[in-house]
Design a protein around this motif. Sequence first.
Motif, PDB file in Angstrom:
ATOM      1  N   UNK A 109       8.877   4.682   6.935  1.00  0.00           N
ATOM      2  CA  UNK A 109       9.490   4.892   5.613  1.00  0.00           C
ATOM      3  C   UNK A 109       9.987   6.322   5.495  1.00  0.00           C
ATOM      4  N   UNK A 110       9.163   7.265   5.940  1.00  0.00           N
ATOM      5  CA  UNK A 110       9.518   8.677   5.830  1.00  0.00           C
ATOM      6  C   UNK A 110      10.664   9.017   6.783  1.00  0.00           C
ATOM      7  N   UNK A 111      10.612   8.470   8.006  1.00  0.00           N
ATOM      8  CA  UNK A 111      11.680   8.726   8.983  1.00  0.00           C
ATOM      9  C   UNK A 111      13.018   8.217   8.454  1.00  0.00           C
ATOM     10  N   UNK A 139       0.810  -1.216   0.000  1.00  0.00           N
ATOM     11  CA  UNK A 139       0.000   0.000   0.000  1.00  0.00           C
ATOM     12  C   UNK A 139       0.845   1.267   0.000  1.00  0.00           C
ATOM     13  N   UNK A 140       2.029   1.259   0.610  1.00  0.00           N
ATOM     14  CA  UNK A 140       2.864   2.454   0.610  1.00  0.00           C
ATOM     15  C   UNK A 140       3.316   2.806  -0.806  1.00  0.00           C
ATOM     16  N   UNK A 193      10.568   7.209  -4.816  1.00  0.00           N
ATOM     17  CA  UNK A 193       9.159   7.602  -4.794  1.00  0.00           C
ATOM     18  C   UNK A 193       8.887   8.614  -3.692  1.00  0.00           C
ATOM     19  N   UNK A 194       9.436   8.370  -2.495  1.00  0.00           N
ATOM     20  CA  UNK A 194       9.244   9.309  -1.384  1.00  0.00           C
ATOM     21  C   UNK A 194       9.829  10.677  -1.743  1.00  0.00           C
ATOM     22  N   UNK A 207       2.721   6.041  -5.685  1.00  0.00           N
ATOM     23  CA  UNK A 207       2.409   6.068  -7.122  1.00  0.00           C
ATOM     24  C   UNK A 207       1.175   6.931  -7.387  1.00  0.00           C
ATOM     25  N   UNK A 208       0.234   6.908  -6.451  1.00  0.00           N
ATOM     26  CA  UNK A 208      -0.952   7.747  -6.599  1.00  0.00           C
ATOM     27  C   UNK A 208      -0.569   9.236  -6.533  1.00  0.00           C
ATOM     28  N   UNK A 209       0.306   9.588  -5.584  1.00  0.00           N
ATOM     29  CA  UNK A 209       0.746  10.982  -5.496  1.00  0.00           C
ATOM     30  C   UNK A 209       1.454  11.404  -6.777  1.00  0.00           C
TER      31      UNK A 209
END
Length: 828
Positions: A304-306, A211-212, A236-237, A217-219
Amino acid sequence: MSIAKRYNQKALFFSVILKERFERIFEYPLTIVEAPMGYGKTTAVREFLNNTGANVLWQRVYGSSLDSFWHGFSRLFAELDDFLSRNLEQLGFPDDSISRLEALRLIEDLEMTVKTVLVIDDYHLIDNFLVNSFIEFLVESEVANLHVILTARYTELQGLDELKLKGYLYHITKQTFELMPKDIAGYYRLCGIRLKTFEAEELYSLTEGWISALYLLMLNYIEEGSFRTITNIYNLVEKAVYAPFAEEVKAFLLTLCLFDSFTLEQAIHMWQKENAGLILTEITNKNAFVKYDHKTKTYQMHNIFTNFLKDKLEGKSVKQQIQWRAAQWYLKEGNYFASMHYFYACKDFDQLLFALENNKANGVNNANRRELFIKYFKECPDDVKSKHHFALLIFALSFIIYREPVLFEKACREFIGNIQKDDSLNNEFRQRLLGEYELLLSFTGYNDINKMSEHHQKAAKLLHEPTSFIDLQANWTYGAPSVLHMFYRESGRLEKHVHDIIEALPYYYQITNGHGSGAEYVMEAERYFNMGDFINAEIVMHKALNNARTNNQTGIVICALFLQIRLSIWKGDYATVLDLFQVMHESISDLGQSNFNHTINICEGYVYSLLKQRDKIPSWIGSGDFSSSRLLFPTVPMLNIVYGRVLLIDGEYLRLIGNAEHFIGLASVFPNLLGQIYTYIYLTAANGQIFRTDEAIFALIEALAIAMPDKVYMPFVENCDYIKPFLEQLYNQGKYGEDIIRILELYKTYQKSVECMIKENFSAEEKPDLTERETQIAQLAADGLSNKEIGERLYISINTVKTQLKSIFEKLGVNSRALLKQEFKEKL
C-alpha cells in the motif's frame, strides 16, 4: 471512550480463527494465502513461521519477468547449498518437462532434514502460466519436508480445484483475515486504545475488518482524538503516515519506492547521503509500513505504501533521476537485464548499451527476450549506437538467433558505417572490431563448413585475442548430440566434409579459446561408425573425447559419449550403455551445466527407441512436444530422427507418413542429410506396415540415393527390423547390390546384440528385482525420508544410500523420488 496514555502503534494482532488456520499449514505441500492488498497476509505468514522452528526460504515477487523470478528462486537456496543454487540459476526457468525434472532432482538432492518452507510473496505479480505449472509440478512431487506458501491478492492456478481434491492444497482466503468487532476491540486494546462495543461495530461497518484501514484510522485517531470517515485508502496513508514526516524523509522515501525490498547499502546508493541509516531507523520506529527483516538484512515496504509513493513520484522531475540510480545499482550488482530495464525507463540508451556490452552475448538465445532486444535496437538513437560497436554486434547476433534477417542486415550496415566514420578508433582496435564482425558473419554460413571457415580465417588474421562478445560457454552443437548430423550437407562429399572441418576448426579455436574442441574428431569418428568401420570409429572417438575434456567442452563430450554408447549397442554391452549415460549426467551435474539435459534426453530417446523400450523414452520426445524455447532450430532435425522412430514403434504409421514432408522440409533448410535419410527410411517402414509396397520402395530408393555415395550404412542397419524385406527386394532387382549386402551383413551382428540386450535386461521374466537392502531403502525413500535419515535408520553411510538409490532408480526405470514413490508402491 477512555484512552490509554501510551500507544503501541506497531502491535501485531492475529484473530483466533487466523491462528487456527495457520496451524494447519504443515499438513499440506501447498498453502495459498489469498486476500486483497492490506489484509496483513505477509505479516501473518512471517510471524507464524518465526515461531515454528522451520527453515524459511522467502522470495518476494516484483513483476512478471521470468528471469527475475527464477533468479530470486534460485538464490533462495544459496544459504543451504550454494552449488545447488548456482545449478538452478544456470538451468534457467524450467519451461518444459525435462528441465522441470532436473530442477526437481536438484531440489530433492538438498536433503532437507527439517521442515523447510518456501514462501513466494506477492505471487500474483508473476501472472504466468509457466510459473503456475512449475509450482503445481513441485507440489505434486511431494518433496520430503518441503512446504510451499504462496501469498497473493488473487490466484489463477490452472489446477486449483484438482489440487484441493487431491489433498495437496490448503487455501486461506480473505474471510480469515477480516477482523470482526470483538477482534477490532482486541487489536485496538493492544495498541493502547479501549473501544466501546458500538465503536468497534462502527469501525467494522466502515472497514469490513480490513486491518490496514483500521491501522490508518488508529493513527488518525492518535493524532486528532477522533475517527474520521475517509473512504480513500491513499488519503488515509497521506494523512496518517506520509504527511507527518519531515520533507527530507519524504524525499528519501520517494528515492526508494521503486523497490519493495532493499538493503542499507542500496538505500545509501539511492539516497547518496550517509544518513540513510538514521532516516530508516526513524521511519521503522514510527510506523508499520516499513519493516526491517533481521534474517535477510533487508527493509521491506508494504505494498500500500509503495503504491502510494509511486503515485506521488509520477510527474515529478526527480523520477528519471531515481530510475537512473536504480539502473546503476543493478549494473553494479551485475544484474544487467534489470539495469537495462531502468535505463530504458529513463531513456538513457548510452548506459543501456553499456550494460548490454558488459553482459556480452549471455542470454541472447533466450526466446523470451526477443521483443526486448528488438525494442531496444529500434528505439535507440543512431548517434548513441554509433558509439557502441560491440552492442551492435550483440544485437546482430541476437537477430540471427531470432531469425530476423531484416534487422540483422540493418544492424550490420550500421556497424560497418559507424566504424568507418569513427575517427577515434586507432587501427589496431578497428581491426579487432572487423575481426569480431567476421566471426559474427560466420554464423550466417551455417552449416557450410567452408563458408564459415572463410570468415574464421579472416577473423583470425584480424584478432590477436579471443572474441569478447560471443558466449563461449554456449553449447557448440546447439544441443544436438551429433556433429555429423550438423555438417553432413552434400551427398557424395562426406569424406570431404570431414577433411574440411579438420582443416577449418583450428582457425575457429584460435579466436574462441578452444570453443568446441574435439568436434572435428567426433565427426570423423561418426563417419567411420556409419560406414561400419567400428575400430577406427572407436579410436578417433577417444581422440575426440580427450580433446573435449581437456578444453572443458561438455557439449562435445556428450557427442563423443553418445557415439561410444552406439558402439556399445553394436557390441551388445548394455551395462556400458548405462554407465555411459551415468557419466553423461555426472559430467553436466559436476560442472553445473544442466542446460545439456535436453541433449542427454535426445540420446536416451534415440537408444531406447532402437531397443523398443517405450516407457524409457523421455515423455516430451515421445509426445513430440518440441515447443520449448530451449530448443534451437539446428537441433530439431535430430529430434525428428528420434521422434520418427518413436512413431514407428508406437505403430503410428499414418501419423508418421503425414509428418514426413514436414520432417524433410526442416531437414532441408541448411540442409541436413541425415534427417532426410532417416525420414525416407521411416517412410519405407511405415508404408510397408500398411502394405503400400510401391511407396515403400520409392522412399527406400530416395534414402539409398542420398546415403550410398558416402557408404552411410548404419541408419539402414538400425532400422532393418522394419525395412529388411524391401532391401532384399531391391537387391533382387539388381539395385545397390554391394551396399545392400554390406547393410545386411552388419544387421546380422547388430540384430543379435539388440535381441540379447532386450532379453537380458527388458524381458518381463528377466527384469531385475530389488535386493532386500534395496527394498528397505526404496520403502524409506518412498515414505519421504532423506538420504541422511535413511542412513541413520539402517546404520549405513549416506554414500551407500546414494549408490543403492542409483541402482533402485535404474531397476525401476525412474529418475526422481516422486516417481520412485509411485513406481515402488505399485511394485509392492
